[in-house]
Design an enzyme around this catalytic site. Structure first.
Site, PDB file in Angstrom:
ATOM      1  N   LYS A 174     -10.346  -4.073  11.162  1.00 14.37           N
ATOM      2  CA  LYS A 174     -11.371  -3.685  10.180  1.00 14.37           C
ATOM      3  C   LYS A 174     -12.761  -3.542  10.808  1.00 14.37           C
ATOM      4  O   LYS A 174     -13.606  -2.824  10.286  1.00 14.37           O
ATOM      5  CB  LYS A 174     -11.412  -4.681   9.015  1.00 14.37           C
ATOM      6  CG  LYS A 174     -10.219  -4.555   8.075  1.00 14.37           C
ATOM      7  CD  LYS A 174     -10.380  -5.456   6.854  1.00 14.37           C
ATOM      8  CE  LYS A 174      -9.229  -5.272   5.880  1.00 14.37           C
ATOM      9  NZ  LYS A 174      -9.407  -6.063   4.647  1.00 14.37           N
ATOM     10  N   GLY A 225      -5.094 -11.119  -7.389  1.00 15.97           N
ATOM     11  CA  GLY A 225      -5.308 -10.234  -6.246  1.00 15.97           C
ATOM     12  C   GLY A 225      -4.565  -8.914  -6.358  1.00 15.97           C
ATOM     13  O   GLY A 225      -4.947  -7.921  -5.742  1.00 15.97           O
ATOM     14  N   GLY A 247     -13.890 -15.853   5.242  1.00 18.30           N
ATOM     15  CA  GLY A 247     -13.321 -14.869   6.170  1.00 18.30           C
ATOM     16  C   GLY A 247     -13.787 -13.471   5.821  1.00 18.30           C
ATOM     17  O   GLY A 247     -14.825 -13.273   5.176  1.00 18.30           O
ATOM     18  N   GLY A 248     -12.996 -12.474   6.240  1.00 16.56           N
ATOM     19  CA  GLY A 248     -13.380 -11.082   6.011  1.00 16.56           C
ATOM     20  C   GLY A 248     -13.462 -10.724   4.534  1.00 16.56           C
ATOM     21  O   GLY A 248     -14.385 -10.032   4.102  1.00 16.56           O
ATOM     22  N   SER A 256       0.838  -1.209   0.000  1.00 15.28           N
ATOM     23  CA  SER A 256       0.000   0.000   0.000  1.00 15.28           C
ATOM     24  C   SER A 256       0.867   1.250   0.000  1.00 15.28           C
ATOM     25  O   SER A 256       0.591   2.216  -0.723  1.00 15.28           O
ATOM     26  CB  SER A 256      -0.912   0.031   1.226  1.00 15.28           C
ATOM     27  OG  SER A 256      -1.751  -1.079   1.197  1.00 15.28           O
ATOM     28  N   GLY A 286     -14.148 -19.723   0.534  1.00 15.90           N
ATOM     29  CA  GLY A 286     -13.580 -18.983   1.670  1.00 15.90           C
ATOM     30  C   GLY A 286     -14.688 -18.228   2.376  1.00 15.90           C
ATOM     31  O   GLY A 286     -15.687 -17.832   1.752  1.00 15.90           O
ATOM     32  N   ASP A 301     -12.478  -2.861  -0.485  1.00 15.70           N
ATOM     33  CA  ASP A 301     -12.260  -4.246  -0.937  1.00 15.70           C
ATOM     34  C   ASP A 301     -13.377  -4.625  -1.907  1.00 15.70           C
ATOM     35  O   ASP A 301     -13.135  -5.241  -2.950  1.00 15.70           O
ATOM     36  CB  ASP A 301     -12.261  -5.221   0.253  1.00 15.70           C
ATOM     37  CG  ASP A 301     -10.949  -5.191   1.027  1.00 15.70           C
ATOM     38  OD1 ASP A 301      -9.917  -4.797   0.444  1.00 15.70           O
ATOM     39  OD2 ASP A 301     -10.961  -5.556   2.213  1.00 15.70           O
ATOM     40  N   THR A 342      -6.222  -2.376   8.235  1.00 17.23           N
ATOM     41  CA  THR A 342      -6.164  -3.798   7.904  1.00 17.23           C
ATOM     42  C   THR A 342      -6.257  -4.617   9.184  1.00 17.23           C
ATOM     43  O   THR A 342      -6.468  -4.060  10.274  1.00 17.23           O
ATOM     44  CB  THR A 342      -4.907  -4.111   7.049  1.00 17.23           C
ATOM     45  OG1 THR A 342      -5.035  -5.443   6.536  1.00 17.23           O
ATOM     46  CG2 THR A 342      -3.616  -3.977   7.831  1.00 17.23           C
TER      47      THR A 342
HETATM   48  P1  NAP Z   1      -9.253 -14.895   6.763  1.00 17.87           P
HETATM   49  O1  NAP Z   1     -10.339 -14.061   7.358  1.00 17.87           O
HETATM   50  O2  NAP Z   1      -8.118 -15.358   7.609  1.00 17.87           O
HETATM   51  O3  NAP Z   1      -9.941 -16.192   6.079  1.00 17.87           O
HETATM   52  C1  NAP Z   1      -9.138 -17.204   5.537  1.00 17.87           C
HETATM   53  C2  NAP Z   1      -9.993 -18.199   4.742  1.00 17.87           C
HETATM   54  O4  NAP Z   1      -9.105 -19.158   4.143  1.00 17.87           O
HETATM   55  C3  NAP Z   1     -10.994 -19.005   5.583  1.00 17.87           C
HETATM   56  O5  NAP Z   1     -12.150 -19.230   4.805  1.00 17.87           O
HETATM   57  C4  NAP Z   1     -10.225 -20.316   5.829  1.00 17.87           C
HETATM   58  O6  NAP Z   1     -11.065 -21.424   6.065  1.00 17.87           O
HETATM   59  C5  NAP Z   1      -9.547 -20.479   4.494  1.00 17.87           C
HETATM   60  N1  NAP Z   1      -8.374 -21.370   4.530  1.00 17.87           N
HETATM   61  C6  NAP Z   1      -7.165 -21.096   5.086  1.00 17.87           C
HETATM   62  N2  NAP Z   1      -6.331 -22.135   4.896  1.00 17.87           N
HETATM   63  C7  NAP Z   1      -7.024 -23.078   4.219  1.00 17.87           C
HETATM   64  C8  NAP Z   1      -6.703 -24.386   3.717  1.00 17.87           C
HETATM   65  N3  NAP Z   1      -5.486 -24.912   3.890  1.00 17.87           N
HETATM   66  N4  NAP Z   1      -7.655 -25.069   3.069  1.00 17.87           N
HETATM   67  C9  NAP Z   1      -8.888 -24.532   2.881  1.00 17.87           C
HETATM   68  N5  NAP Z   1      -9.257 -23.307   3.322  1.00 17.87           N
HETATM   69  C10 NAP Z   1      -8.331 -22.589   3.978  1.00 17.87           C
HETATM   70  O7  NAP Z   1      -8.570 -14.125   5.531  1.00 17.87           O
HETATM   71  P2  NAP Z   1      -9.161 -12.925   4.655  1.00 17.87           P
HETATM   72  O8  NAP Z   1      -8.816 -11.632   5.294  1.00 17.87           O
HETATM   73  O9  NAP Z   1     -10.579 -13.220   4.344  1.00 17.87           O
HETATM   74  O10 NAP Z   1      -8.232 -13.021   3.345  1.00 17.87           O
HETATM   75  C11 NAP Z   1      -8.337 -14.132   2.448  1.00 17.87           C
HETATM   76  C12 NAP Z   1      -7.340 -13.936   1.301  1.00 17.87           C
HETATM   77  O11 NAP Z   1      -7.729 -12.777   0.540  1.00 17.87           O
HETATM   78  C13 NAP Z   1      -5.905 -13.659   1.781  1.00 17.87           C
HETATM   79  O12 NAP Z   1      -5.000 -14.353   0.936  1.00 17.87           O
HETATM   80  C14 NAP Z   1      -5.738 -12.160   1.595  1.00 17.87           C
HETATM   81  O13 NAP Z   1      -4.389 -11.770   1.355  1.00 17.87           O
HETATM   82  C15 NAP Z   1      -6.608 -11.930   0.365  1.00 17.87           C
HETATM   83  N6  NAP Z   1      -7.090 -10.530   0.245  1.00 17.87           N
HETATM   84  C16 NAP Z   1      -6.723  -9.844  -0.864  1.00 17.87           C
HETATM   85  C17 NAP Z   1      -7.133  -8.547  -1.043  1.00 17.87           C
HETATM   86  C18 NAP Z   1      -6.712  -7.818  -2.283  1.00 17.87           C
HETATM   87  O14 NAP Z   1      -6.872  -6.580  -2.381  1.00 17.87           O
HETATM   88  N7  NAP Z   1      -6.200  -8.512  -3.276  1.00 17.87           N
HETATM   89  C19 NAP Z   1      -7.943  -7.918  -0.080  1.00 17.87           C
HETATM   90  C20 NAP Z   1      -8.326  -8.646   1.051  1.00 17.87           C
HETATM   91  C21 NAP Z   1      -7.889  -9.960   1.201  1.00 17.87           C
HETATM   92  P3  NAP Z   1     -11.555 -21.805   7.569  1.00 17.87           P
HETATM   93  O15 NAP Z   1     -12.705 -20.874   7.852  1.00 17.87           O
HETATM   94  O16 NAP Z   1     -11.954 -23.223   7.454  1.00 17.87           O
HETATM   95  O17 NAP Z   1     -10.363 -21.555   8.479  1.00 17.87           O
END
Ligand code: NAP
Length: 282
Positions: free
Chosen positions: A66, A242, A129-130, A17, A127, A103, A62
């Protein structure tokens, strides 16, 4: 007076960023700096009091703030309320702070840049998560017919579906389920909102079952070239990574802070020219 923007989080492992926003400030001759501010939860109130000062343009937020940042703002825009999270905010001239969520809008801007139309069609988000919440809300807001949310922990997929059910049709499913296989077979867009590809060298779903017209969108940006991105491109599918979402959401925030739009090219070029210091920043 040098104007300021800071990204708060803890830990702050990545400088993407700062690299892209500082490049955009420089390209437009704006005397401003974007800094990384790793803070503890006890420092949130002090930070947001400081960010009301005359020299502040806005702020980024972040993990893990959030949600908790919302308690310190004067106004939160509708999309961020629906998603339940802010990731950016702007300081108005009277010192008030308004939070919003780029986002969701950055994701949709990246989708639009591919030329693929998703309105009226089915979507799959893997997925729960957030990031998943922002993407599911964005897709519903853009008029997709229905979103299937699949997750390793099915309970979390159910929570996302319940949270967003008032905005459209959202169905939860476990990974490896018949419901996921069926939805993948007819989806216009399939999104990886897990950390797979970043923390593991695995793909979150099988691209061979997708329609030829499907757009595969991987939210992971470290690395930008994940096994999913590579396998979807090898099959000849439309692909977005991403890094493009990161740039597009940055472009939207930058315009809110400065009034200057169309900075995606400057930001993307800066990220591509940047040589990160460590493996985690890549
Ligand atoms: P988070 O809240 O930690 O959620 C992680 C997710 O991944 C959960 O659904 C988790 O499942 C799943 N997961 C993790 N390891 C796994 C595995 N080995 N097998 C299957 N599922 C798995 O993360 P987040 O903030 O939502 O972010 C998710 C991704 O999006 C990250 O890589 C982040 O860098 C990316 N992101 C990118 C941007 C962008 O601008 N490009 C913006 C935001 C986020 P469980 O619920 O079962 O644990």
């Amino acid at each position: 007076m040098t104007q300021r923007v800071a990204l708060i989080g803890n830990p702050l492992k990545r400088r993407h960023s700062a690299v892209m926003h500082n490049a955009a400030f420089a390209a437009h001759g704006i005397d401003a700096s974007f800094e990384l501010r790793p803070i503890g939860p006890e420092d949130l109130a002090v930070f947001f009091a400081e960010a009301r000062g005359d020299d502040w343009l806005g702020f980024g937020v972040t993990a893990p703030y959030k949600q908790s940042a919302m308690d310190h703002l004067d106004e939160i825009e509708a999309g961020a309320i629906a998603i339940g999270a802010v990731n950016n905010g702007v300081r108005h001239d009277n010192g008030s702070l308004v939070g919003f969520n780029t986002d969701a809008s950055g994701f949709m801007a990246a989708v639009a840049s591919t030329g693929v139309s998703v309105a009226g069609h089915g979507a799959v988000v893997v997925g729960a998560g957030g990031a998943s919440r922002a993407v599911v809300w964005a897709l519903l807001d853009a008029g997709v017919e229905a979103v299937l949310v699949a997750n390793r922990t099915p309970e979390r997929a159910r929570e996302v579906a319940e949270h967003l059910s008032s905005y459209g049709t959202v169905e939860p499913a476990p990974l490896e389920s018949p419901a996921l296989a069926k939805a993948l077979g007819s989806a216009a867009i399939v999104v990886n909102a897990t950390t797979m590809g970043m923390t593991t060298d695995t793909v979150p779903f099988d691209v061979t079952v997708l329609p030829e017209t499907a757009l595969v969108f991987d939210l992971v940006y470290v690395p930008p070239d994940t096994p999913l991105v590579r396998s979807a491109a090898a099959r000849g599918l439309a692909v977005c990574n991403g890094m493009e979402m990161l740039v597009r959401q940055g472009e939207i925030a930058f315009e809110r802070w400065t009034g200057i739009g169309s900075t995606a090219d400057v930001m993307r070029d800066a990220l591509e020219a940047w040589i990160p210091d460590s493996e985690t920043e890549r």
